[in-house]
Motif scaffolding. Sequence first.
Motif: not given
Lengths: 281, 281, 281
Positions: B142-143, B145-148, B172, B245, B247, B251, B271-272, B274-275, B278
Amino acid sequence: MSTTTVAGDIRLKRVSPEYWQVTFDLPPLNIFGPANIPQLEEVVSLIETDERVKVVVFDSAIDGFFLIHYDFLAKPEESAKFPLGRTGLQALPDMLVRISRAPVVSIALIRGRATGVGSELALACDMRFASREKALLSQWEVGAGLVPGGGPMARLPRLIGRGRALEVLLGADDIGGELAERYGYVNRSLPDAELDTFVDALATRIASFDKQAITETKHLVNLNSLPPDAEIAPEWDAFLASLGRPAAQARLRMLFERGFHKPGDIETRLGYHVGQLRSAE
Amino acid sequence: MSTTTVAGDIRLKRVSPEYWQVTFDLPPLNIFGPANIPQLEEVVSLIETDERVKVVVFDSAIDGFFLIHYDFLAKPEESAKFPLGRTGLQALPDMLVRISRAPVVSIALIRGRATGVGSELALACDMRFASREKALLSQWEVGAGLVPGGGPMARLPRLIGRGRALEVLLGADDIGGELAERYGYVNRSLPDAELDTFVDALATRIASFDKQAITETKHLVNLNSLPPDAEIAPEWDAFLASLGRPAAQARLRMLFERGFHKPGDIETRLGYHVGQLRSAE
Amino acid sequence: MSTTTVAGDIRLKRVSPEYWQVTFDLPPLNIFGPANIPQLEEVVSLIETDERVKVVVFDSAIDGFFLIHYDFLAKPEESAKFPLGRTGLQALPDMLVRISRAPVVSIALIRGRATGVGSELALACDMRFASREKALLSQWEVGAGLVPGGGPMARLPRLIGRGRALEVLLGADDIGGELAERYGYVNRSLPDAELDTFVDALATRIASFDKQAITETKHLVNLNSLPPDAEIAPEWDAFLASLGRPAAQARLRMLFERGFHKPGDIETRLGYHVGQLRSAE
C-alpha cells in the motif's frame, strides 16, 4: 456454604447457590475414563438446568494434574457403551459442547497438567486461568500416533489462530503457563500463589450479577464464536480410528512399557517422552 | 543425509526422507520473479506427492533477506505466461494455497526481511518462527500504491485479528521480530542464536511422528482455519490492476530512482522509504 | 491547517484534507446521549463521502474520559425518535457499522475511560492505540444488569478470541492499557507521553499513501473480518429489553444514588462499583 457430592470422583461443591465448584479428584493422576462419563454427565445436566447457578469453576484436587488423557486401560466396550448425547454427538464431545452452550459461565482453573481430555475440557470452558509456574497444557495425541478427539482442532484455531494451533496440535509438546498466556491458550497465567484468589474473586463477582444479563450476553457471543457441532463430530471418529491403527498401538505399547498411566516421569513429562518414541522403534 | 537440488535457485535439501529444507538462494536480495515460479512449483508438487515427507522448513541463504517482493523489473509478459494453477488460481497464489493444504507440516524460519511475497509465503505456511533481532516482516505494497496480491488480506485478519491486520496492511511498515510475536504474525520470535536449533528440533520431532496422524489432524484444522479460494482470488487481480495505475507507477519510479532492487538502504529499510514518497511528489 | 466545527460537541478538525481528527468534547464526562447522535451522524456521513480524506483519528478533549456510556438520564422518547440508519440498523449501531465499512482508515486514540459506547466505538474503528497508563476499557453493562448494545458480542470474539471476550463482557471490569494490549483489545498500548506522537505519525504516513490502494485493501480485509449486520442487530434490541427489566433498574438506581453520571469515584472506577451492587441489595 453447602457441599453436595453428586458423583464419586468428580465433586460438586456449592460455594453458594450461584457459584459452584467442580473438582476432579481421580487419584493418582486425574486420568479420565469411562467411569467418569456418567459423573460428568450428571454435573453438566445440573449446570444446564439449575435456575440459580451463574458460574462454575472446574479445578483439581490432585497435586500436579488438572485432568489428563483418556484411560487407555479401559476395555473398549466400556467406552463404547454410552448412547449418543443430547446433541447427537458421542458422550464426551457432547458434554463439552453442552458446557460451552450452558447458560452459566464456566471457568477452568488450571494447576498441573491439562493433557488431552483436560485441555479439551478447558477449551470448552468459557474462560481459562492457569498457574504460571505449575500449569502444563498439551494436546499430546499426535505424538502417540493418535488424532485428538474432543474438539481441539475446531476450538484452538478459533482461539489462538491457525499457526499456533497447528504448533500445539502437531508439535504435541507441553506448553507452560507463560507461553499458554502468550498464545492465548489461556486467558491469563497468574503466579501460583495468586491464582485461587483471583479466580474466586472473579467467580464471586460474576455470581453477583443478574443471571439473565449474563445468559443473553453469552448467547450472543456464542452465535459467532462456537464451532458448529458438525465440525466437532468427525474428531471423535478420527480419534477412534487412529486408536486402532498399528502406529498408535506401537507407540502406546512403548509408553506403557515406560510407565504410562502410573505416577512417574512419563506422565509428568509426557511431551518430552512422546518425542522419544521413534528413536526407540 | 542426502541433498538434492531440484531447482536452480530454490534449493531442496532432504535432511532425511521425512524432513526437508527449502532454501531461497536468489542473490543478492532474494527477490522473487517469474523465473522462480516453475522452481517453486516443482518444490510444491514434490511436497504434495512424496509419500514420506512430513515436515518442510523454508529458510534463506541470503544474509538479511528471507524472501522479499516480486521482481518489478521482469517483463509483464514473463509474469503473465504461466497458466492457472491446479486450484484455478493464478500461479503464485495457487502455490501458496497448496502449501497450506499439503499433507505436510510447513514451517517458515524467518531471518532477515520477509517483505511482500516473503510475508505471503510465511503466512501460507503452517507455522512461522522468527529471529527476534533479525526478522522484519512487512506488507509494504500500500505504501507504493499497490494492493497486496498473495493472500494477506484473507490470511492476516484470521491470524492476528482485524485491527492488527489493518495496521500491518495499511501502515505498510516493517514489523520487527518482537512485535511480530506480540501480534501473532509469527508463532514466536527467538533469539537469533537459538532460532535454527529450535526449528530443527521441532522439525525433527514432528518428523518422528506418524504421518497419518499429522495429516488427519492438519486436515481437521484446515476445515475452519483456511480462507476459501474464492477469497484469495480477487487479491491477485487487485494487485495487477493497481500495478497499472499511475499512483503505483509514480511511486515505483521514485523507489527505483533511489535504489529499489539493488542492495542498499531502500531495500533494507523499505518500510521507512515508502513513507517518504509523498513528500517527494 | 484548517479547522471546521461541524457539530457542537463532537469536533471535526481537518489536520489536512487527507487526515481528519474527530474529538469528543462533552464535559464533564464524555457521556454519549441522544443529542450526540445527529452530531456523530454528520461526521460519519462526511467521512463516507469526502473524496480526499484517507484517515480519521477519534480522540477526546476531556481529561480521564475517552468516551463512556450512554446517557441514562435522557428521556426514552429522545433516544427512540431517530429513524433507522442507512444500513437498516438502529442509529448508534448503524453509525458504528458505517465507520467500519467506510473507505477511510479509522483510528481510536484512547486516553482515559472507554466504557460502553466508548469501547464500542473503538471496536468499530479499524485500529486502536491506547495510553498504557491512562486508558481503561470496559464493557460494564452486565455488571448493571444490562446487555451491551453496540456490537461488542459480535466484534470482541473475532478480535481477541472467545475466552477473553467472555471475560471482558461477563467480568464487566475495567481493563487497563497493558492488559488491553496483551488481550489484543487494542493494537498496542504506548507510554502516555508517546501516544499522540505515535498516532500522529501513523496517520500522517497513511495520509501520504494512495487512497485507492488503501480503500481496496481495506475492502478485501472487510470481506472476512466484519460481522454481518444481522449479527449486530439483536444486540441493540437486547440492550433495550434489558434496560426495562427490574434487575437493571434496581442496579442503575443504586449507581445513581452513589454518584453515577457525575464526576467522582463511581464514574472513575465503574468496574469496581458494579461489583459492589449485589452486596448492597
